[in-house]
Scaffold this motif. Structure first.
Motif, PDB file in Angstrom:
ATOM      1  N   THR A 186       0.766  -1.087  -0.180  1.00  0.00           N
ATOM      2  CA  THR A 186       0.073   0.036   0.133  1.00  0.00           C
ATOM      3  C   THR A 186       0.733   1.217  -0.087  1.00  0.00           C
ATOM      4  OG1 THR A 186      -1.598   1.246   1.312  1.00  0.00           O
ATOM      5  CG2 THR A 186      -0.097  -0.204   2.501  1.00  0.00           C
ATOM      6  N   ASP A 187       0.414   2.366  -0.680  1.00  0.00           N
ATOM      7  CA  ASP A 187       1.319   3.481  -0.486  1.00  0.00           C
ATOM      8  C   ASP A 187       0.741   4.270   0.878  1.00  0.00           C
ATOM      9  OD1 ASP A 187      -1.376   4.437  -1.215  1.00  0.00           O
ATOM     10  OD2 ASP A 187      -0.504   5.392  -3.174  1.00  0.00           O
ATOM     11  N   ASP A 188      -0.173   3.936   1.578  1.00  0.00           N
ATOM     12  CA  ASP A 188      -0.456   4.472   2.779  1.00  0.00           C
ATOM     13  C   ASP A 188      -0.785   3.851   3.942  1.00  0.00           C
ATOM     14  OD1 ASP A 188      -1.482   6.608   4.586  1.00  0.00           O
ATOM     15  OD2 ASP A 188      -2.898   7.489   3.518  1.00  0.00           O
ATOM     16  N   ILE A 189       0.444   3.374   4.277  1.00  0.00           N
ATOM     17  CA  ILE A 189       0.305   2.187   5.547  1.00  0.00           C
ATOM     18  C   ILE A 189      -0.335   2.739   6.677  1.00  0.00           C
ATOM     19  CG2 ILE A 189       2.504   2.838   6.376  1.00  0.00           C
ATOM     20  CD1 ILE A 189       1.002  -0.636   6.188  1.00  0.00           C
ATOM     21  N   ARG A 190      -0.259   3.929   7.005  1.00  0.00           N
ATOM     22  CA  ARG A 190      -0.707   4.505   8.246  1.00  0.00           C
ATOM     23  C   ARG A 190      -2.315   4.561   8.291  1.00  0.00           C
ATOM     24  NH1 ARG A 190      -1.349   9.738   8.599  1.00  0.00           N
ATOM     25  NH2 ARG A 190      -0.804  10.046  10.785  1.00  0.00           N
ATOM     26  N   ARG A 191      -3.094   4.411   7.299  1.00  0.00           N
ATOM     27  CA  ARG A 191      -4.709   3.996   7.385  1.00  0.00           C
ATOM     28  C   ARG A 191      -4.912   2.775   7.693  1.00  0.00           C
ATOM     29  NH1 ARG A 191      -7.035   4.126   2.495  1.00  0.00           N
ATOM     30  NH2 ARG A 191      -8.919   4.760   3.547  1.00  0.00           N
ATOM     31  N   TRP A 192      -3.968   1.731   7.116  1.00  0.00           N
ATOM     32  CA  TRP A 192      -4.230   0.280   7.534  1.00  0.00           C
ATOM     33  C   TRP A 192      -3.741  -0.104   8.859  1.00  0.00           C
ATOM     34  CZ3 TRP A 192      -6.693  -2.887   4.623  1.00  0.00           C
ATOM     35  CH2 TRP A 192      -7.000  -2.487   3.297  1.00  0.00           C
ATOM     36  N   LYS A 193      -2.778   0.530   9.603  1.00  0.00           N
ATOM     37  CA  LYS A 193      -2.394   0.452  10.914  1.00  0.00           C
ATOM     38  C   LYS A 193      -3.606   1.297  11.845  1.00  0.00           C
ATOM     39  CE  LYS A 193       1.509  -0.342  12.426  1.00  0.00           C
ATOM     40  NZ  LYS A 193       2.533  -1.501  12.256  1.00  0.00           N
ATOM     41  N   ALA A 194      -4.020   2.255  11.278  1.00  0.00           N
ATOM     42  CA  ALA A 194      -5.240   2.774  12.134  1.00  0.00           C
ATOM     43  C   ALA A 194      -6.371   1.984  12.217  1.00  0.00           C
ATOM     44  CB  ALA A 194      -5.221   4.174  11.760  1.00  0.00           C
ATOM     45  N   ALA A 195      -6.521   1.320  11.061  1.00  0.00           N
ATOM     46  CA  ALA A 195      -7.915   0.379  10.959  1.00  0.00           C
ATOM     47  C   ALA A 195      -7.824  -0.717  11.876  1.00  0.00           C
ATOM     48  CB  ALA A 195      -7.965   0.029   9.339  1.00  0.00           C
ATOM     49  N   LYS A 196      -6.638  -1.260  12.116  1.00  0.00           N
ATOM     50  CA  LYS A 196      -6.270  -2.444  12.874  1.00  0.00           C
ATOM     51  C   LYS A 196      -6.295  -2.117  14.108  1.00  0.00           C
ATOM     52  CE  LYS A 196      -4.198  -6.615  13.574  1.00  0.00           C
ATOM     53  NZ  LYS A 196      -3.148  -6.349  14.438  1.00  0.00           N
ATOM     54  N   LEU A 197      -5.970  -0.785  14.593  1.00  0.00           N
ATOM     55  CA  LEU A 197      -6.095  -0.369  16.043  1.00  0.00           C
ATOM     56  C   LEU A 197      -7.509  -0.324  16.324  1.00  0.00           C
ATOM     57  CD1 LEU A 197      -4.669   0.583  18.531  1.00  0.00           C
ATOM     58  CD2 LEU A 197      -4.757   2.951  17.542  1.00  0.00           C
ATOM     59  N   LEU A 198      -8.615  -0.230  15.587  1.00  0.00           N
ATOM     60  CA  LEU A 198     -10.046  -0.405  15.904  1.00  0.00           C
ATOM     61  C   LEU A 198     -10.309  -1.702  16.701  1.00  0.00           C
ATOM     62  CD1 LEU A 198     -12.109   1.765  13.512  1.00  0.00           C
ATOM     63  CD2 LEU A 198     -11.161   2.347  15.665  1.00  0.00           C
ATOM     64  N   HIS A 199      -9.406  -2.733  15.989  1.00  0.00           N
ATOM     65  CA  HIS A 199      -9.769  -4.176  16.440  1.00  0.00           C
ATOM     66  C   HIS A 199      -9.081  -4.382  17.708  1.00  0.00           C
ATOM     67  CE1 HIS A 199     -11.916  -5.383  12.921  1.00  0.00           C
ATOM     68  NE2 HIS A 199     -10.991  -4.656  12.060  1.00  0.00           N
ATOM     69  N   ASN A 200      -7.787  -3.819  17.730  1.00  0.00           N
ATOM     70  CA  ASN A 200      -6.861  -4.050  18.881  1.00  0.00           C
ATOM     71  C   ASN A 200      -7.423  -3.462  20.320  1.00  0.00           C
ATOM     72  OD1 ASN A 200      -4.191  -3.964  16.669  1.00  0.00           O
ATOM     73  ND2 ASN A 200      -4.950  -5.854  17.499  1.00  0.00           N
ATOM     74  N   VAL A 201      -8.204  -2.614  20.133  1.00  0.00           N
ATOM     75  CA  VAL A 201      -8.528  -1.744  21.624  1.00  0.00           C
ATOM     76  C   VAL A 201      -9.370  -2.608  22.184  1.00  0.00           C
ATOM     77  CG1 VAL A 201      -8.210   0.441  20.660  1.00  0.00           C
ATOM     78  CG2 VAL A 201     -10.596  -0.470  20.316  1.00  0.00           C
TER      79      VAL A 201
END
Length: 352
Positions: A186-201
Motif C-alpha cells: 500500500t502507499d498509505d500504511i498509516r490508514r491500515w495501521k489505524a484500521a487495525k487499531l480499532l480491532h486491537n482496542v
C-alpha cells in the motif's frame, strides 16, 4: 541476496522464521531469553492446522547477533512496548565490511500493533516500512508457536512510512507470498495501521470476566471512542474493500489450537510479560488528550490493565464490573481500585 533479520522470537517472529525456513527464503531469527535459547538448542515446535513439526531455525541470541550485511532487511517483530529498546540496540550496529555504514541505513519493517513504533523508528532509521498483520497465532509456551490461519499463515499489508511504496515493499510481499502468506503493498500504511487499531482496542476485554452481552457493549464503546479520536487526529481508516488481494477464503481453522479470547494482550499477561495496552488503548488516550477528545472507556481499560501488569501474571481473569464502573464514573472520588482480585477463578472458557 536479500536476507531478513527477524528481531523478536515470539508468535509473529518465530512463525516468520519457520515459514522462511520451509520456503527457502534467507533469514536469521534473533531474540533473547528462554524462548531463543530453547530454539537454538532444540528447534521450534511449530503447530499449524495441517500438523505439528519440530523445525531447526537459524537462530541467534542478541548477546551474539549475526554480522549484518548491506543487503539485509530488518523485520522488527517484538511487541510495541519493547520496540524502543530493540531499535536503540540495533540502530548503530555496523554493517559488515562497509566502513561507516550502520543498521540505521538498512530497511526496517515494523510489525507492531498500534501507531507509535514507526515514528520512534524514524528517529534513527532512514528507511522505515510499516506492516499490518492479521494472524491467529499464539506464543504461551517456551519453544512453541501455534498458528491457526488457513490455508495461509497470515494476511500482511506493507508500505513505506509515512507514505509510499517501493521495491523493498514489493520484494518483501513477494517473499511472504512464497512463504504461505497473503501479502500486499500500500502507499498509505498509516490508514491500515489505524484500521487495525480499532480491532486491537478490544483485546483488553480478554483479561476480564463478565457477562458476554455487557463485555460486547463495552467493546463497541471502546471502538466508537477510538474512531472519534482517530478522526480528530486526522486519520482516515482503510476499508477491507480496498484490498488488492482477496482474503475471502482465509480463516481460522477449526481445532487448530487457537481459541477466541487468546490474542496478543492476553498472551502477554498469561506469560507474565509486559503489557502492550499502553500502545493500544493508551494510544487512543494519548491522541484524545492531544486533540481534546475524552476517552473514558479506553482510559479505564488502560488504568486497570496497568495495575494488573504490575503483578506480572494473570492467574485468573479480572472483574469486569471494576472496568465498567471506572469507565462510567471517571470523576468519582475514588476512581481506581486499590487492589485487583486475581484470586477468583472463573468457571468458563476464555473468550473474546
Amino acid at each position: 541476496m536479500t536476507r531478513y533479520i527477524i528481531i523478536g522470537a515470539g508468535a509473529v517472529g518465530a512463525s516468520l522464521a519457520a515459514q522462511f525456513e520451509l520456503s527457502g527464503v534467507d533469514y536469521a531469527l534473533v531474540g533473547r531469553g528462554a524462548q531463543i535459547r530453547h530454539i537454538i538448542d532444540h528447534g521450534l515446535t511449530y503447530q499449524r492446522p495441517a500438523g505439528t513439526r519440530q523445525i531447526g531455525l537459524k537462530a541467534f541470541d542478541t548477546a551474539e547477533p549475526p554480522p549484518l550485511k548491506k543487503d539485509d532487511i530488518l523485520l522488527l517483530t517484538v511487541k510495541s512496548q519493547d520496540a524502543a529498546e530493540a531499535l536503540a540496540f540495533w540502530a548503530w550496529h555496523p554493517v559488515d565490511g562497509s566502513g561507516v555504514l550502520t543498521a540505521s541505513r538498512l530497511p526496517l519493517v515494523t510489525f507492531q500493533n498500534g501507531l507509535a513504533t514507526e515514528a520512534i523508528a524514524l528517529r534513527t532509521f532512514a528507511n522505515v516500512y510499516g506492516a499490518s498483520i492479521l494472524t491467529p497465532a499464539r506464543f504461551t509456551e517456551t519453544g512453541k508457536v501455534v498458528v491457526g490461519g488457513d490455508p495461509q499463515v497470515a494476511v500482511v499489508t506493507i508500505g513505506r512510512y509515512p507514505h509510499g511504496s517501493d521495491a523493498v515493499a514489493e520484494r518483501l510481499a513477494a517473499d511472504l507470498g512464497r512463504s504461505d502468506y497473503i501479502a500486499e503493498t500500500t502507499d498509505d500504511i498509516r490508514r491500515w495501521k489505524a484500521a487495525k487499531l480499532l480491532h486491537n482496542v478490544r483485546n483488553v476485554l480478554e483479561l476480564f470476566d463478565g457477562a458476554e452481552e455487557a463485555r460486547t457493549a463495552f467493546g463497541v464503546a471502546l471502538v466508537e471512542e477510538a474512531k472519534a479520536v482517530l478522526t480528530a487526529a486526522g486519520y482516515s481508516l482503510a476499508s477491507p474493500s480496498e484490498r488488492a488481494v482477496s482474503i475471502a477464503n482465509w480463516r481460522v481453522a477449526e481445532n487448530s489450537g487457537i481459541r477466541p479470547g487468546q490474542q496478543s494482550t492476553w498472551q502477554s499477561f498469561t506469560r507474565g510479560a509486559s503489557s502492550e495496552v499502553d500502545y493500544l488503548n493508551g494510544e487512543i488516550v494519548f491522541l484524545g488528550r492531544l486533540h481534546g477528545i475524552a476517552a473514558p472507556y479506553n482510559e479505564a481499560a488502560q488504568q486497570i490493565a496497568g495495575l494488573a501488569a504490575r503483578k506480572r501474571g494473570l492467574p485468573a481473569l479480572l472483574p469486569f464490573d471494576s472496568l465498567r464502573s471506572l469507565a462510567e464514573n471517571p470523576l468519582a472520588s475514588s476512581p481506581y481500585p486499590t487492589s485487583i482480585d486475581t484470586e477468583r477463578t472463573p468457571d468458563r472458557n476464555i473468550r473474546r
